[in-house]
Write a protein that holds these residues in place. Structure first.
Motif, mmCIF file in Angstrom:
data_model
loop_
_atom_site.group_PDB
_atom_site.id
_atom_site.type_symbol
_atom_site.label_atom_id
_atom_site.label_comp_id
_atom_site.label_asym_id
_atom_site.label_seq_id
_atom_site.Cartn_x
_atom_site.Cartn_y
_atom_site.Cartn_z
ATOM 1 N N LEU A 128 0.860 -1.179 0.000
ATOM 2 C CA LEU A 128 0.000 0.000 0.000
ATOM 3 C C LEU A 128 0.899 1.233 0.000
ATOM 4 O O LEU A 128 1.800 1.355 0.836
ATOM 5 N N VAL A 129 0.676 2.130 -0.954
ATOM 6 C CA VAL A 129 1.475 3.355 -1.055
ATOM 7 C C VAL A 129 0.573 4.536 -0.714
ATOM 8 O O VAL A 129 -0.410 4.803 -1.422
ATOM 9 N N ASP A 130 0.883 5.224 0.357
ATOM 10 C CA ASP A 130 0.067 6.343 0.832
ATOM 11 C C ASP A 130 0.554 7.629 0.163
ATOM 12 O O ASP A 130 1.573 8.200 0.560
ATOM 13 N N CYS A 131 -0.168 8.079 -0.852
ATOM 14 C CA CYS A 131 0.219 9.267 -1.627
ATOM 15 C C CYS A 131 -0.456 10.538 -1.125
ATOM 16 O O CYS A 131 -0.368 11.580 -1.787
ATOM 17 N N ASP A 132 -1.140 10.475 -0.007
ATOM 18 C CA ASP A 132 -1.888 11.608 0.530
ATOM 19 C C ASP A 132 -1.137 12.214 1.709
ATOM 20 O O ASP A 132 -0.837 11.494 2.672
ATOM 21 N N PRO A 133 -0.806 13.517 1.668
ATOM 22 C CA PRO A 133 -0.106 14.146 2.800
ATOM 23 C C PRO A 133 -0.841 14.027 4.135
ATOM 24 O O PRO A 133 -0.223 14.148 5.202
ATOM 25 N N GLN A 134 -2.154 13.788 4.101
ATOM 26 C CA GLN A 134 -2.895 13.608 5.357
ATOM 27 C C GLN A 134 -2.520 12.301 6.055
ATOM 28 O O GLN A 134 -2.787 12.141 7.245
ATOM 29 N N ALA A 135 -1.958 11.367 5.305
ATOM 30 C CA ALA A 135 -1.411 10.110 5.849
ATOM 31 C C ALA A 135 -2.451 9.263 6.572
ATOM 32 O O ALA A 135 -2.118 8.513 7.489
ATOM 33 N N ASN A 136 -3.705 9.327 6.158
ATOM 34 C CA ASN A 136 -4.738 8.546 6.826
ATOM 35 C C ASN A 136 -4.606 7.051 6.562
ATOM 36 O O ASN A 136 -4.924 6.233 7.424
ATOM 37 N N LEU A 156 -6.985 16.572 -8.077
ATOM 38 C CA LEU A 156 -6.393 16.106 -9.330
ATOM 39 C C LEU A 156 -5.067 16.814 -9.572
ATOM 40 O O LEU A 156 -4.709 17.151 -10.694
ATOM 41 N N GLY A 157 -4.299 17.030 -8.487
ATOM 42 C CA GLY A 157 -3.004 17.685 -8.568
ATOM 43 C C GLY A 157 -1.909 16.742 -9.032
ATOM 44 O O GLY A 157 -2.155 15.607 -9.462
ATOM 45 N N LEU A 158 -0.672 17.191 -8.884
ATOM 46 C CA LEU A 158 0.466 16.432 -9.403
ATOM 47 C C LEU A 158 0.677 15.096 -8.694
ATOM 48 O O LEU A 158 1.151 14.135 -9.306
ATOM 49 N N LEU A 159 0.326 14.996 -7.432
ATOM 50 C CA LEU A 159 0.478 13.722 -6.734
ATOM 51 C C LEU A 159 -0.478 12.680 -7.323
ATOM 52 O O LEU A 159 -0.098 11.524 -7.550
ATOM 53 N N THR A 160 -1.715 13.097 -7.587
ATOM 54 C CA THR A 160 -2.681 12.172 -8.194
ATOM 55 C C THR A 160 -2.275 11.817 -9.617
ATOM 56 O O THR A 160 -2.364 10.656 -10.028
ATOM 57 N N VAL A 161 -1.818 12.796 -10.386
ATOM 58 C CA VAL A 161 -1.367 12.521 -11.753
ATOM 59 C C VAL A 161 -0.178 11.570 -11.738
ATOM 60 O O VAL A 161 -0.088 10.645 -12.565
ATOM 61 N N ASN A 162 0.740 11.750 -10.786
ATOM 62 C CA ASN A 162 1.857 10.814 -10.645
ATOM 63 C C ASN A 162 1.363 9.401 -10.376
ATOM 64 O O ASN A 162 1.880 8.432 -10.931
ATOM 65 N N ALA A 163 0.348 9.277 -9.522
ATOM 66 C CA ALA A 163 -0.191 7.955 -9.212
ATOM 67 C C ALA A 163 -0.865 7.340 -10.427
ATOM 68 O O ALA A 163 -0.733 6.142 -10.684
ATOM 69 N N LEU A 164 -1.582 8.157 -11.207
ATOM 70 C CA LEU A 164 -2.216 7.660 -12.428
ATOM 71 C C LEU A 164 -1.175 7.216 -13.449
ATOM 72 O O LEU A 164 -1.401 6.270 -14.214
ATOM 73 N N CYS A 165 -0.033 7.875 -13.474
ATOM 74 C CA CYS A 165 1.034 7.492 -14.400
ATOM 75 C C CYS A 165 1.812 6.272 -13.901
ATOM 76 O O CYS A 165 2.444 5.577 -14.704
#
Length: 257
Positions: free
Chosen positions: A36-44, A130-139
């Motif tokens: 599991l890779v947590d890409c959200d700064p909230q770290a939930n 839909l910022g760069l972190l989400t786009v990175n995850a989609l890529c």
């Protein structure tokens, strides 16, 4: 080669992190090797598995620009087949740091390539944007799973996400495919839940999961104990739903809209 599934929806509060944590845990119970890779700064997702980015420990932000250190950021969890790369609040700065970098959309993909050989599934949990972190995850992913809350504005959000999915697929990641839409917070007593289900079935007939995730207090309680719902109360309807979803994910093949 690991199946890399990104769980995304730019709308907050739709059960995205709940789905990421519990789907990952249920796949692990099936003895699939899961990261599991947590890409959200909230770290939930990290705290939901009892993992916290302490000072000095590597986390996603620490290794995003150093993919050769990716394996050092992987943390085991209480479930034998489940590991996590935790997030931290520092990840907020990654959006700014990526903005002026060449190939800014592919940093997470490079990181995943360095660790994917050791896993059957990689689940990427995204922030509600839909910022760069989400786009990175989609890529970085090969499959997109969309959690959809059964409410009035749900279809507007999914339309915008599907536009982004199409753009990313066309211009950045042609291997990305749509795995499906899973309905969350479903209440069969509520007429609106049924209407949302019928609308998704009408617009995306081949991509609606049979499993629906009901409103369930155990799903809400489990993160406060740092556990997925199957570790907190395996007999709950929430645990049953995510076990069924995991079985569907294993069987299902992703496609294009």
């Amino acid at each position: 080669m690991a199946r890399q599934i990104v769980i995304a929806n730019q709308k907050g509060g739709v059960g995205k992190t709940t789905t990421a944590v519990n789907l990952a845990a249920c796949l692990a119970v099936m003895e699939k090797r899961v990261l599991l890779v947590d890409c959200d700064p909230q770290a939930n997702a990290s705290s939901g598995l009892g993992t916290y980015a302490e000072d000095g420990n590597l986390n996603l932000y620490s290794v995003l620009f150093q993919p050769e250190k990716g394996t050092q950021a992987i943390v085991p969890t209480a479930l034998p087949f489940l590991s996590i790369i935790p997030s931290s609040q520092d990840l907020v700065g990654a959006e700014l740091e990526l903005a002026d970098k060449l190939g800014r959309e592919f940093y997470l993909r490079d990181l995943m390539e360095s660790v994917s050989r050791d896993f059957d599934f990689i689940i990427l949990d995204c922030p509600p944007s839909l910022g760069l972190l989400t786009v990175n995850a989609l890529c970085a992913a090969t499959e997109l799973l969309i959690p959809l809350q059964c409410e009035y504005y749900a279809m507007e959000g999914i339309a915008q996400l599907l536009k982004t999915f199409t753009l990313v697929r066309r211009r950045l990641n042609p291997t990305l495919a749509l795995l499906g839409v899973v309905l969350t917070m479903y209440d069969k007593r509520n007429r609106l839940s049924g209407q949302v289900k019928n609308e998704v079935r009408r617009t995306l007939p081949n991509f609606l999961f049979d499993t629906v995730v009901p409103r369930n207090v155990r799903l809400s309680e489990a993160p406060s104990f740092g556990k997925p719902v199957i570790s907190y109360d395996i007999k709950s309807v929430g645990a049953t739903a995510y076990l069924q979803l995991a079985q569907e994910v294993v069987r299902r093949k992703a496609g294009t809209v």
